[in-house]
Scaffold this motif. Sequence first.
Motif, short mmCIF file in Angstrom:
data_model
loop_
_atom_site.label_atom_id
_atom_site.label_comp_id
_atom_site.label_asym_id
_atom_site.label_seq_id
_atom_site.Cartn_x
_atom_site.Cartn_y
_atom_site.Cartn_z
N TYR A 18 19.64 -13.78 -2.32
CA TYR A 18 18.45 -12.94 -2.20
C TYR A 18 18.16 -12.24 -3.51
CZ TYR A 18 14.91 -9.73 -0.61
OH TYR A 18 13.72 -9.07 -0.46
N THR A 73 15.11 -9.53 -5.20
CA THR A 73 13.91 -8.74 -4.97
C THR A 73 12.71 -9.49 -5.56
OG1 THR A 73 15.24 -6.78 -5.31
CG2 THR A 73 12.87 -6.47 -5.27
N ASP A 75 22.39 -0.09 -0.72
CA ASP A 75 21.79 -1.38 -1.07
C ASP A 75 22.04 -1.68 -2.55
OD1 ASP A 75 20.16 0.32 0.82
OD2 ASP A 75 19.25 -1.62 1.23
N LYS A 110 14.48 -4.49 -1.15
CA LYS A 110 14.09 -5.55 -0.22
C LYS A 110 12.61 -5.37 0.10
CE LYS A 110 18.77 -5.25 1.40
NZ LYS A 110 19.24 -4.18 0.48
N LYS A 126 15.50 -1.25 4.02
CA LYS A 126 16.74 -0.82 3.35
C LYS A 126 17.87 -0.86 4.36
CE LYS A 126 18.81 2.47 3.54
NZ LYS A 126 19.89 3.14 4.40
N LEU A 170 12.94 -9.63 5.83
CA LEU A 170 13.44 -8.30 5.45
C LEU A 170 14.76 -7.98 6.16
CD1 LEU A 170 10.08 -6.30 5.54
CD2 LEU A 170 11.35 -7.00 3.49
N ALA A 185 17.47 -10.06 4.63
CA ALA A 185 17.82 -9.53 3.30
C ALA A 185 18.88 -8.43 3.42
CB ALA A 185 16.57 -9.00 2.61
N ASP A 234 22.54 -8.64 1.74
CA ASP A 234 23.00 -7.55 0.88
C ASP A 234 24.03 -6.69 1.63
OD1 ASP A 234 23.08 -6.04 -1.45
OD2 ASP A 234 21.41 -4.74 -0.84
#
Lengths: 413, 413
Positions: free
Chosen positions: A5, A7, A157, A161, A181, A270, A273, A277
């Motif tokens: 992943y 951003t 994080d 994201k 987040k 999202l 993600a 993470d």
Amino acid sequence: MPVNYQTPSAETLLPVAGVRLGIAQAGIRKANRRDLCLISLVPGARVAGVFTVNRFCAAPVQVCRDHLSRSDIRALVINTGIANAGTGEPGLIAARATCVAVARALELAPEQVLPFSTGVIMEPLPVDRIERGIPAAMDNLDEANWYEAAHAIMTTDTVAKAGSRTVQIDGRKVTITGISKGAGMIKPNMATMLGFVATDAVLSQAALEALVKHAADRSFNCVTVDGDTSTNDSFMLIASGTAGHAEITSLDSADGRALADAVTSLAAELAQAIVRDGEGATKFITIEIEGGRDVAECKAVGYAIAHSPLVKTAFFASDPNLGRILAAVGNAAQNHPSLMDLDTSKVSLWIGDFLVSKDGGRNPDYKEEQGAAAMAPAEITIRVALGRGEARATCWTCDFSYDYVKINADYRS
Amino acid sequence: MPVNYQTPSAETLLPVAGVRLGIAQAGIRKANRRDLCLISLVPGARVAGVFTVNRFCAAPVQVCRDHLSRSDIRALVINTGIANAGTGEPGLIAARATCVAVARALELAPEQVLPFSTGVIMEPLPVDRIERGIPAAMDNLDEANWYEAAHAIMTTDTVAKAGSRTVQIDGRKVTITGISKGAGMIKPNMATMLGFVATDAVLSQAALEALVKHAADRSFNCVTVDGDTSTNDSFMLIASGTAGHAEITSLDSADGRALADAVTSLAAELAQAIVRDGEGATKFITIEIEGGRDVAECKAVGYAIAHSPLVKTAFFASDPNLGRILAAVGNAAQNHPSLMDLDTSKVSLWIGDFLVSKDGGRNPDYKEEQGAAAMAPAEITIRVALGRGEARATCWTCDFSYDYVKINADYRS
């Protein structure tokens, strides 16, 4: 490093007409951090949300539920650093004071403001610092600020994201952009996570509320990192209503379905993600359960696997110690009694394309090298067939590594 | 290094008349390990047990349940290395073949033998190796072998677990000696653990069965390391009946209570030893829940705390990030619906002697230094008052460290 992943670049995050975002450094817990985000909505915008089921739900969640039931929402205010959870009556007073401060600045009623907090639990929220940060956040308000906002809501994080979609509705281009987040204390219903998705689509309040639940059930309510449901989880869907098409009043219409698919796709991206993470994550694991009597029992089995520390450490080690998955399947009944009559002789387990177990035991054709090959990549799919119905469910999780312990043992220090 | 636990010396483990133990190296999974233990009982001995609730319960557990219901038990055979779980019909055949081999050697019927296995799941049990190891185990049979037996049943344990008690019953000295094993995949109902406690007391079968449940509910069913209930958990209580006192037919008699207290005390010590030796454990944590409507909801709250990776990593770090405990209390309802109406404003939390939280928030008098002081020692007590009833429950767990990940990521390699 998240698992597959990155951003998206600032330019790929599309502004949503009628939704402005402003970021500030308010020094809420530590200095020199972007820790305050203000979202200002055009008059006529609609908002709907889903929230944590934790009984110790945070003060801002209680205020959000109250304000959503009473008023048309025109602003959201998000702080990091302090969760304002486990703070009792003083916490509620602090959350309401935050709304008052935002309302005064934007010339709204306090109940038109929704507050969100994420960070350390059981510490008092420094409302005075938030108040002092609001002017800078107001000055910063801009429709082009999604990239900055994605960074401003991060806690543990490692990456921001965010994402965007567009969809044609009634001949008009509709834009959807969102941020999220979260990296730990992540579990269904919901993750420790804040998710904000905005669209310029025009929806009735009923359709918007149906859509936020539809999307959450296929995204944020399908992820788990560590099985801990946070006190503060919130997923908000904002419709500014500026796209100029005919109002969508049902998700069953063609336009409703098209919008629902696009919103759900972004929400799933999202949510995934967050798992990619996940604190210390080195693997992204998709768990597909099929052949259950209903979706609930499929989810119960999926989460029993996803929450097992033994399974998660085996994934970290790329060790095909897959009997641990069967043990986790066998344990699901403890939290979901309908599974007490699960007939394990009908259960099958695949990793990747390899059938590992059937008839309650090891598949005679399965070879350990196959399991090792399937465990090696950073993306792994497990499939379990329960052999007792037609229902299915999917959930996403990550492995359990040294770094998970390190991050959570060191978080506050 | 276990937390405040040392294996008692061989001399302090008292023989139980009528119970002989024999150990051998059978090379079941690796060479040169004591991996086979035979227990031979005098005629007239009685046996009762409690077993895992995992739906994928191991083949030996299924055979144990069957044999206990059919016959007077005269021998137990325990192997480490292979769990014989997730092995389907071939696993059942292997467990029964093990009983046949022991029965032939000891001149018993196969259903007078109980088999136990612990180790890797979903691998076939090498019955031929067990058969070849039985003569050596038979030659080794001796009432004085408890210390050796405690070592022979270890897997990822770092220390052997054993203990003895004596109690006066009806003017006679009654002896109780037991061993246990387990360090991971530990959860209520039951731990991945094998526990064997023997006494020379004279009990009716009904009283013995009541006693094994009474003791398990106050010992092995109160511990958790990682929330994973094993496929193989078994706790067996053996009464050889050689002590010469009048038969105990009820736990409600004075003699019954005295025996129950002694057996329960030993079982709790053996169960706590498993937590003290929990994989990677650096802290021993006692969680006391009071003020619940019933014991079940108190246990649900206790386990929600004990299973939270965030709570466990905070204990590892001696970090009084105690809001994580409130979050875990708030999550208990997800697995125990009666807690959905928990009023968090009535919940209080203590760590050691310090009141941390009340009225749904932080106790104004609580200071972080108090929490830090209470978290520093290797033995920590948390107390939560739910404020809605008179029931209480206690459970024991350990923290979550780097070494937990290391042990479970490396177990098979």
